[in-house]
Design an enzyme around this catalytic site. Structure first.
Site, short mmCIF file in Angstrom:
data_model
loop_
_atom_site.label_atom_id
_atom_site.label_comp_id
_atom_site.label_asym_id
_atom_site.label_seq_id
_atom_site.Cartn_x
_atom_site.Cartn_y
_atom_site.Cartn_z
N ASP A 1 0.86 -1.18 0.00
CA ASP A 1 0.00 0.00 0.00
C ASP A 1 0.90 1.23 0.00
O ASP A 1 1.79 1.35 0.85
CB ASP A 1 -0.87 -0.05 1.26
CG ASP A 1 -1.94 1.05 1.25
OD1 ASP A 1 -1.63 2.19 0.82
OD2 ASP A 1 -3.06 0.76 1.71
N CYS B 1 -7.38 11.13 -12.82
CA CYS B 1 -8.23 11.29 -14.00
C CYS B 1 -9.67 11.50 -13.57
O CYS B 1 -10.60 11.03 -14.22
CB CYS B 1 -8.07 10.13 -14.97
SG CYS B 1 -8.30 8.52 -14.23
#
Lengths: 302, 172
Positions: free
Chosen positions: A157, A230
């Site tokens: 992570d 995005c």
């Protein structure tokens, strides 16, 4: 397009925005300069009668006018990589110098990792992290196909990225191209709008904040961190920057972007952000006939 | 010499190859010197080509090449690219390593015409003349006016066998 309606107050030309979101996306490839040159790649495409045009802002990006990226010899040789035009923005904004140590915090499937490796001339080191083994498999396939040897891939992570395997030093630069709600990819994948929930936005924003904080911590003083997504959601963009500006020693830096864009927004749904977030850039699909994108550049100050 | 119970090769970490046999602590592990000599003898790729690269083993006989100089061992998912398999008597380079470093080869490279290269890329074997040694060859074909390494073939019994891995095969 109910989800997109929430962004109408931010968009300069709403009609053009919707028109662009409904059109399919041009097919774009990036020339992999680890294995070839731009000139040889042009000759190879011309030899196969594949029509293309070079983007105005990046000489290594070609828009394919009729073809798909994968069905030709230069692709097979790892000279080309299919990569959406705006996806090539953050590595350019990070602007690494050969020999530097770079962390790509959310790396799979590796378009930006391999672009960073190429900008380094396959020198230095790109540490590419992802927490999904399936996506790491795609990342590895791409780095090997493109002949990248300066990459080290870790499965973890990003928020708890360990420097233990790489004891030499902090990074010179880091890229956090964060997992996000992805409305900017609607031209490629219209399903993103159906899957969209405000709960996901809130959950993913917490991941984004953690990853960006870790990137600032792991980068040396004077180094550079780029944050990109995005999504159009300010919760995942300016709000993340606002949080990290408060929490970590860094400031937003100006940068040039030779694509049409607008500035980061300083208010959203009753919340005010640090005015410095205006230094971030928003690219909407109608601006340059691309996907949507958000990008900010941070200088590490401590 | 390490015995079979030594930490030896581990599938979850990269161990840097010893420089020479006197530095070897894991039985059977190839040395950097042996690997450089093999690239040179088999393909004429000179040791200087790898001057900035380090070689690592993860799992038995899987040799990775990395541009850079990390401390050994490294417990991560990937380090540069998988370059050579050394478990069998005849060492076998990967398609990816040949595409990256095969340009510098002067021996045991076979140039195919583009239609033959397409057959090779699709994974099919074909009868082709070859005057040199049997064994693993670098397969090249012309792209944009120059020969370009495409992959690895195994030449035996007048036949070039395609070693293109399934995931890289393609019908052009």
């Amino acid at each position: 397009m109910n989800v997109l309606e929430r962004y109408e107050p931010l968009v300069d030309d709403v009609e053009a925005f919707y028109d662009a979101c409904r059109r399919s996306l041009p097919s774009v490839v990036r020339v992999n300069t680890i294995k070839t040159t731009v000139e040889r790649a042009k000759r190879a495409l011309a030899a196969e009668d594949i029509a293309f045009e070079v983007t105005e802002w990046n000489p290594t990006l070609f828009r394919l006018l009729d073809d798909q990226p994968g069905a030709n010899w230069p692709y097979v040789h790892g000279w080309l990589h299919g990569q959406e035009e705006v996806s090539a923005v953050p590595a350019r904004v990070l602007d690494p110098d050969p020999g530097e140590r770079i962390w790509d915090a959310c790396a799979a499937p590796g378009s930006k990792t391999t672009q960073l490796a190429a900008l380094l001339g396959d020198t230095g080191l790109v540490v590419a992290t992802d927490n999904n083994l399936g996506r790491i498999s795609a990342l590895r396939s791409n780095t090997e196909r493109l002949g990248v040897t300066n990459v080290a891939v870790t499965a973890e992570d990003a928020r708890t990225h360990s420097l233990k395997p790489f004891p030499q030093a902090e990074y010179d630069r880091a890229l956090v191209d964060a997992p996000c709600s992805c409305e900017g990819t609607v031209r490629k994948n219209p399903d993103v709008l159906e899957d969209w929930t405000v709960e996901h936005v809130e959950g993913i924003a917490s991941v984004q904040k953690g990853a960006l904080r870790r990137a600032v911590q792991a980068t040396r003083e004077g180094g550079t961190v780029v944050y990109s997504t995005c999504t159009f959601a300010p919760e995942e963009n300016e709000a993340v920057l606002d949080h990290v500006l408060d929490a970590e020693p860094c400031r937003i830096e100006p940068f040039d972007l030779p694509l049409e864009h607008t500035s980061g927004v300083t208010a959203w749904h009753g919340k005010q952000f640090d005015p410095a977030v205006q230094g971030a850039k928003r690219i909407y699909p109608h601006h340059n006939d691309t996907g949507g994108f958000f990008c900010a550049r941070l200088a590490v100050t401590g | 010499m390490a015995d079979d119970a030594s930490p030896g090769n581990q599938s979850d970490r990269f161990d840097r190859l010893p420089a020479t046999a006197t530095d070897r602590t894991v039985d059977g592990r190839p040395t950097r010197a042996e690997l450089l000599a093999w690239w040179d003898e088999r393909f004429g790729i000179e040791p200087g080509v790898f001057a900035e690269h380090t070689f690592w083993e993860r799992g038995d006989g899987k040799i990775w090449v990395c541009r850079g100089d990390l401390e050994t061992p490294v417990g991560i998912e990937a380090l540069g690219m998988l370059a050579v398999r050394t478990r069998q008597e005849h060492w076998k380079p990967t398609l990816e390593a040949i595409q990256r470093f095969g340009d510098d080869a002067t021996r045991n490279r076979i140039e195919l015409a583009t239609p033959e290269a397409a057959v090779f890329l699709a994974g099919a074997d074909q009868e082709l003349p070859w005057d040199g040694d049997w064994g693993y060859l670098i397969v090249t074909h012309e792209v944009a006016g120059e020969p370009e390494p495409l992959g690895v073939g195994l030449y035996v019994y007048d036949e070039l066998r395609s070693m293109v891995p399934k995931g890289r095969r393609r019908e052009l």
